[in-house]
Design an enzyme around this catalytic site. Structure first.
Site, PDB file in Angstrom:
ATOM      1  N   TYR A  53       0.826  -1.202   0.000  1.00 63.08           N
ATOM      2  CA  TYR A  53       0.000   0.000   0.000  1.00 63.08           C
ATOM      3  C   TYR A  53       0.870   1.267   0.000  1.00 63.08           C
ATOM      4  O   TYR A  53       1.846   1.369   0.747  1.00 63.08           O
ATOM      5  CB  TYR A  53      -0.938   0.022   1.198  1.00 63.08           C
ATOM      6  CG  TYR A  53      -2.021  -1.038   1.158  1.00 63.08           C
ATOM      7  CD1 TYR A  53      -2.252  -1.801   0.019  1.00 63.08           C
ATOM      8  CD2 TYR A  53      -2.827  -1.278   2.272  1.00 63.08           C
ATOM      9  CE1 TYR A  53      -3.242  -2.767  -0.013  1.00 63.08           C
ATOM     10  CE2 TYR A  53      -3.821  -2.250   2.250  1.00 63.08           C
ATOM     11  CZ  TYR A  53      -4.023  -2.992   1.106  1.00 63.08           C
ATOM     12  OH  TYR A  53      -5.000  -3.945   1.092  1.00 63.08           O
ATOM     13  N   LEU A 213     -18.432  -2.175  -0.171  1.00 60.55           N
ATOM     14  CA  LEU A 213     -19.345  -1.266  -0.880  1.00 60.55           C
ATOM     15  C   LEU A 213     -19.060  -1.231  -2.378  1.00 60.55           C
ATOM     16  O   LEU A 213     -19.594  -0.380  -3.092  1.00 60.55           O
ATOM     17  CB  LEU A 213     -19.251   0.147  -0.296  1.00 60.55           C
ATOM     18  CG  LEU A 213     -19.552   0.278   1.196  1.00 60.55           C
ATOM     19  CD1 LEU A 213     -19.505   1.739   1.630  1.00 60.55           C
ATOM     20  CD2 LEU A 213     -20.902  -0.337   1.539  1.00 60.55           C
ATOM     21  N   GLY A 216     -17.822   1.977  -3.835  1.00 55.88           N
ATOM     22  CA  GLY A 216     -18.800   3.048  -3.674  1.00 55.88           C
ATOM     23  C   GLY A 216     -20.114   2.830  -4.386  1.00 55.88           C
ATOM     24  O   GLY A 216     -21.055   3.605  -4.185  1.00 55.88           O
ATOM     25  N   LEU A 217     -20.228   1.789  -5.214  1.00 57.41           N
ATOM     26  CA  LEU A 217     -21.469   1.579  -5.958  1.00 57.41           C
ATOM     27  C   LEU A 217     -22.641   1.218  -5.053  1.00 57.41           C
ATOM     28  O   LEU A 217     -23.801   1.406  -5.442  1.00 57.41           O
ATOM     29  CB  LEU A 217     -21.286   0.473  -6.996  1.00 57.41           C
ATOM     30  CG  LEU A 217     -20.426   0.815  -8.216  1.00 57.41           C
ATOM     31  CD1 LEU A 217     -20.455  -0.319  -9.219  1.00 57.41           C
ATOM     32  CD2 LEU A 217     -20.903   2.104  -8.874  1.00 57.41           C
ATOM     33  N   GLY A 220     -24.900   4.548  -2.349  1.00 58.75           N
ATOM     34  CA  GLY A 220     -25.823   5.606  -2.749  1.00 58.75           C
ATOM     35  C   GLY A 220     -25.346   6.400  -3.938  1.00 58.75           C
ATOM     36  O   GLY A 220     -25.605   7.593  -4.043  1.00 58.75           O
TER      37      GLY A 220
END
Length: 323
Positions: A53, A213, A216-217, A220
């Site tokens: 990372y 999520l 992000g999909l 919302g």
């Protein structure tokens, strides 16, 4: 905060795991430290990172950010179950990646320096190394446990048969084997239900879903799109183009339930007995608070069934396709 055991081990971890891939890249160090402090104050004791990372420009940067936070003291290290990963290429020279005994030895020393600690609680193989025998991998991990440099071993992105092969080889060596598997799992991506989850449950391996999520999909995205907020990154935009009707139906259901879409997605994972802790990766303090709020959401059977209708899953193999 609720806690549960990580797989069949005696290690107790929070029902949410704090993912840190954004730290040092999309989240500046000061904000990352605020997120870490807020998570710890809320009872989140499980922090996940990886040696890679910070890539592509600065691999290792995220571990350094976390190490600086741990070095501030105040019981931060003692209260944190610290997990990191090994496998990825950390340079261009031979033996700077993979799961050879040599690379594992060098990689753990580098991670310990960056994390500014004397041991890693859960040392995870980031991917399968098809060119290294399991006997070599387990011998290297056993040496690290004996030296006190790692406590438990986990995996990430393994197939079901990889879990079985790893566990049976460990059993033959009289070793505990894997305690966790970190897989891509959410309402939109349910492939692991075929074989990974059945294998994990059979061998007592805790499941840590990453990208809960789906970039992000499931948070919302269509609602925010109507508000003029653009949230979709490149890889998520393609999925949105093909699955927009499903996501709209999902957001409508969340509205009917009076819940934030992201909270519903996390609550769905937390309702699965195979799941130990979703790995949430906030970029901001507000996103962390949003994830924590999902712990208070309990979905009724009717809502869970409706989610299965919107996002059909899989029965375990071979029933899923053989009969």
């Amino acid at each position: 905060m609720e806690y549960t055991q990580l797989g069949r081990s005696g290690l107790r971890v929070s029902r949410l795991c704090l993912g840190t891939m954004n730290f040092g890249v999309h989240t500046e160090e000061a904000e990352a430290h605020r997120i870490l402090d807020a998570a710890l104050d809320a009872g989140v004791n499980f922090v996940d990172t990886a040696d890679l990372y910070g890539w592509p420009e600065h691999p290792g940067l995220t571990e350094t950010v976390i190490g600086n936070w741990l070095a501030r003291g105040g019981g931060r290290r003692e209260r944190t179950v610290l997990a990191t990963k090994v496998y990825s290429d950390m340079g261009d020279w031979p033996n700077e990646g993979g799961l050879s005994a040599l690379h594992i030895r060098r990689a753990v020393e580098a991670s310990l320096r960056r994390l500014r600690t004397d041991h890693i609680d859960v040392y995870q193989m980031h991917h399968v190394d098809r060119s290294t025998r399991w006997d070599e991998i387990w011998q290297a991990m056993d040496v690290l446990v004996t030296q006190g440099k790692i406590v438990y071993v986990g995996s990430s992105n393994f197939a079901g048969w990889h879990l079985a092969e790893a566990q049976e080889t460990a059993r033959a060596r009289h070793l505990p084997g894997l305690v966790s598997e970190q897989s891509h799992y959410n309402l939109l991506e349910r492939t692991v239900e075929l074989e990974v989850i059945p294998a994990a449950r059979r061998y007592g391996i805790g499941l840590l879903p990453w990208s809960p999520l789906h970039s992000g999909l499931l948070a919302g995205v269509l609602r925010d799109e109507r508000r003029g907020v653009r949230r979709t990154v490149a890889r998520a935009a393609a999925a949105l183009a093909t699955r927009r009707p499903q996501i709209q139906e999902y957001e409508d259901l969340a509205a009917e339930l009076g819940q934030e879409p992201g909270h519903v997605a996390l609550a769905w994972l937390l309702a699965n007995p195979a799941v130990t802790a979703p790995v949430v990766g906030p970029r901001t303090l507000a996103q962390l608070h949003g994830a924590l709020a999902a712990l208070d959401v309990e979905l009724e059977p009717k809502a869970l069934a409706r989610l299965d209708e919107i996002f059909p899953g899989h029965r375990p193999a071979p029933e899923a396709y053989a009969w």
